[in-house]
Design a protein around this motif. Structure first.
Motif, PDB file in Angstrom:
ATOM      1  N   LEU A 593       0.839  -1.199   0.000  1.00 12.60           N
ATOM      2  CA  LEU A 593       0.000   0.000   0.000  1.00 12.60           C
ATOM      3  C   LEU A 593       0.871   1.245   0.000  1.00 12.60           C
ATOM      4  CD1 LEU A 593      -2.882   1.180   0.159  1.00 12.60           C
ATOM      5  CD2 LEU A 593      -2.627   1.199   2.648  1.00 12.60           C
ATOM      6  N   TYR A 655      -9.738   0.554   4.643  1.00 10.00           N
ATOM      7  CA  TYR A 655      -8.941  -0.141   3.616  1.00 10.00           C
ATOM      8  C   TYR A 655      -9.352  -1.604   3.574  1.00 10.00           C
ATOM      9  CZ  TYR A 655      -4.780  -2.340   1.534  1.00 10.00           C
ATOM     10  OH  TYR A 655      -3.915  -3.080   0.755  1.00 10.00           O
ATOM     11  N   GLN A 686      -6.938  -3.676  -4.115  1.00 10.87           N
ATOM     12  CA  GLN A 686      -7.026  -2.792  -2.953  1.00 10.87           C
ATOM     13  C   GLN A 686      -8.199  -1.832  -3.142  1.00 10.87           C
ATOM     14  OE1 GLN A 686      -3.040  -1.287  -3.555  1.00 10.87           O
ATOM     15  NE2 GLN A 686      -2.297  -2.346  -1.727  1.00 10.87           N
ATOM     16  N   TYR A 688      -9.970   1.360  -1.059  1.00 12.05           N
ATOM     17  CA  TYR A 688      -9.715   2.218   0.094  1.00 12.05           C
ATOM     18  C   TYR A 688     -10.562   3.479   0.029  1.00 12.05           C
ATOM     19  CZ  TYR A 688      -6.324   3.927  -3.381  1.00 12.05           C
ATOM     20  OH  TYR A 688      -5.715   4.369  -4.535  1.00 12.05           O
TER      21      TYR A 688
END
Length: 732
Positions: A593, A655, A686, A688
């Motif tokens: 990340l 997240y 991912q 977020y």
């Protein structure tokens, strides 16, 4: 008991209480009051009194024609306009609420020739206050059941924008079996936009109203009701209020909450933290809803192996994991708790966490993930290269959510040097209080208001004063004149010009003297010889004469510079202080990340902001993201330097990591041809921010589309070159 206190002056109107076991009157006063009550009200015959307050009575009534219909009839004894208005509003508000744990209103009227009355549901088990006063603390399961039921009633009322404002044990009724609790007495409830509330009144039941109640009735919100619910839970579990000294008029100070163990109640520490969160002084640090608090309690009990009888009523329908493109070992993990939530739970702003939790629960659903990934496939830049229907062609393996935190630590370092002696003349002999000499760190300095550098100044240590004789003049206040040494006179030389024949003591200038040198210079300059000879014949006579000393004006002494002639000095110990501001930041460093990019792309949500005077809070060191920052600060501390003020701000980004592959044999998409996949490598997606921004790897881009675009680009260039080649001869 409800208290209405005007801040100017302190007045108390006794409780217009609900009808169960409130105040029983005796003797002639009661008989006189009963004699004035009619035997029937509307269609109901009044049988016997259930309870009374200062302005109302509650009677058991029975329908004249429907003999099995028993009700509670509340009569308003006061006929003033304010009381009638509130009585009618209570009935109106309560009638709008249809909930199994809110008492039901059947009828209401304000006849001109009788008492205003409200006909309501009859509940015969008494109030929670009566139950606790009679039996002491309640069993855990019963207390949690009542908490859950009244919490659901409050959440329902708040969803209708109705604030109760008097959530207390006396306003919670129990049925005969004790298994059903009902919220009653909406006499001072209000809507958020209501203008009828008095701004200078404190309204509610002492011991159960919130800190904002004590400031003004207009500051009360739905979070104030939840504060009262938290006090009720503590009261049911322990039989006592949560403070050693309950808040009292006039200052209503809310002290620290006593642990339940203080009253002999053994519950997990996590449950204690949840109750402290409900009783936070700052409303924004409380749970936003009763269901959120109940969900936290359910989780704490489950982790501790404590079983409660009743399951949650409606905390949101649980989403089943659907077998759509999920691996057999698919795991959907909700929000993983971090050290921040554990260490700072009581001081965190609850609303962002509830949103984050709801988001994590939503993303556990494969269908929701499919929609998020499909939306990514069809939006944003370079979407023409993205694989279409990505959410429906991937094979989900794991979903895991957490919060990513960004930390900022501000520190104001204060330095105090070693004390040194300073002195001043003891002029006017001021009074010097006798007190114990303080340590330099005990001296109170001006409190800092901002994180800014401050050069400071010298500070006297209280109690360090002493008066001494001046060492220079030995206490006389004077010292000898350095010029005349006390003789008051000095010799001075006075030159007198005269000829060689003159009398007296004369000193002829020598050949090498100034006159000879001057004559030689005159000759060299072409002066006439006779003038040079005349000058050479002159002499200078010097006389020594006693005159008064001008330095001391003939006194032979001077005032002592050190004590200014007082002969005494006041000595004190003083230190220099200064302040220096520092600021540092960090974030949770997660693999895969890019936190800096996340900070730029999504909005950070503040979840914690705390300022602490006189050091660093101990809880901060339990947060991994702050440990390094605190360690760097502590390296700069010592015997001369400490932390005067510190502040921590924590921002959050939700997240989610999704692990998936493209390894299933075939995927059929409606309206399209079959597509075969052989890629069983695990890829990371991912998601977020509350905006649910998606970041994927190269696997999600269609290679054939890229190749097609490349060849199309080359073909376009070739066509342009060919066109230029054909047109160029024409123009030439």
């Amino acid at each position: 008991m409800r208290l209405q206190v005007g801040k100017r002056p302190h007045t108390c109107s006794l409780k217009p209480i609900t009808y169960h076991g409130i105040i029983e009157t005796h003797g002639s006063a009661r008989e006189q009051c009963v004699a004035n009550i009619p035997q029937t009200i509307g269609n109901y015959r009044l049988e016997h009194e259930l309870g009374r307050g200062a302005t109302s009575q509650v009677w058991m009534g029975r329908h004249i024609f429907l003999h099995e219909r028993a009700v509670a009839v509340k009569l308003l004894l006061s006929h003033d306009e304010e009381s009638v208005l509130r009585f009618t509003r209570e009935a109106e508000l309560t009638s709008q609420l249809r909930h199994q744990h809110i008492i039901q209103i059947y009828d209401h009227a304000t006849p001109t020739n009788s008492f205003p009355y409200t006909v309501m549901e009859l509940v015969s088990g008494g109030s929670v206050r009566q139950r606790v006063e009679k039996d002491g603390k309640l069993p855990l399961r019963e207390a949690i059941t009542i908490f859950r039921q009244i919490g659901s009633a409050l959440d329902y009322a708040h969803s209708r924008n109705i604030i109760h404002r008097d959530v207390s044990p006396g306003n919670i009724l129990l049925d005969a079996s004790g298994s059903r609790a009902l919220l009653t007495d909406f006499g001072i409830a209000r809507l958020p936009d209501q203008r009828h509330t008095s701004t200078d009144m404190i309204m509610g039941t002492p011991g159960f109203f919130s800190p904002e109640h004590a400031r003004s009735a207009t500051l009360v919100t739905s979070l104030s009701d939840l504060y009262g619910l938290g006090v009720i839970l503590y009261f049911m579990l322990s039989g006592q209020l949560p403070w050693e000294t309950p808040p009292q008029h006039p200052d209503y100070r809310f002290d620290a909450i006593l642990p339940l163990g203080y009253h002999g109640v053994e519950l997990p520490l996590e449950v204690e933290k949840i109750i402290r969160t409900m009783l936070a002084i700052d409303p924004q640090k409380r749970y936003p809803t009763a269901s959120a608090a109940m969900e936290a309690l359910d989780g704490a009990f489950a982790r501790s192996g404590i079983v409660t009888d009743e399951q949650p009523l409606t905390l949101g329908e649980a989403t089943a994991v659907r077998a759509i493109n999920t691996a057999p070992s698919f795991q959907a993990i909700g929000l993983v708790e971090s050290e921040v939530e554990q260490a700072l739970a009581a001081d965190l702003l609850r609303e962002p966490f509830e949103r984050s939790h709801a988001r994590a629960e939503e993303l556990r659903d494969p269908l929701v993930l499919a929609r998020v990934l499909d939306q990514w496939s069809t939006s944003g830049r370079r979407r023409e290269f993205r694989k279409q229907h990505l959410g429906r062609i991937v094979n989900l393996r794991e979903v895991r959510s957490r919060n990513v935190y960004f930390y900022q630590l501000e520190v104001l370092l204060e330095t105090r040097t070693e004390p040194k002696d300073v002195e001043e003349p003891d002029a006017n002999a001021p009074d010097l209080p006798v007190q114990k000499e303080q340590n330099r760190w005990q001296v109170v300095l001006p409190p800092p208001s901002a994180f800014e550098d401050d050069p400071g100044r010298a500070e006297i240590i209280p109690g360090s004063e002493r008066v001494i004789a001046c060492p220079r003049c030995e206490g006389s206040g004077y010292e000898l004149c350095p010029e005349c040494k006390g003789s008051r006179r000095v010799l001075v030389s006075r030159p007198v010009a005269t000829s060689d024949g003159g009398d007296g003591v004369a000193l002829r200038r020598q050949q090498e003297g100034p006159g000879h040198v001057a004559a030689s210079r005159q000759r060299a300059a072409g002066q006439p010889a006779h003038l040079n000879d005349a000058a050479a014949s002159e002499t200078t006579q010097v006389k020594q004469v006693l005159v008064p000393c001008t330095v001391c004006a003939g006194m032979g002494r001077l005032k002592c510079d050190r004590c200014h002639g007082e002969g005494r000095l006041v000595q004190r110990r003083a230190f220099e202080w200064s302040r220096r501001a520092l600021k540092a930041s960090s974030y949770d460093d997660l693999p895969h990340l890019d936190e800096n990019q996340v900070r730029q792309e999504v909005e950070l949500t503040k979840v914690y902001e705390e300022r602490h005077m006189g050091g660093l809070k101990r809880e901060w060191s339990a947060v991994p993201g702050l440990k390094g920052l605190i360690a760097n600060v502590q390296k700069q501390l010592g015997t001369d330097t400490c932390v005067a003020m510190a502040a921590v701000t924590i921002m959050m980004v939700p997240y989610t990591e999704v692990r998936l592959d493209l390894g299933h044999d075939e995927v059929v998409i409606e309206g399209e041809t079959e597509e075969r996949r052989t890629d069983d490598r695990v890829h990371l997606v991912q998601i977020y921010g509350f905006e649910n921004l998606v970041r994927v790897g190269s696997f999600a881009y269609d290679g054939s589309q890229k190749l097609l675009f490349f060849w199309s680009f080359l073909a376009t260039i070739a066509m342009l070159l060919l066109l230029v080649a054909l047109l160029l001869p024409i123009f030439l």
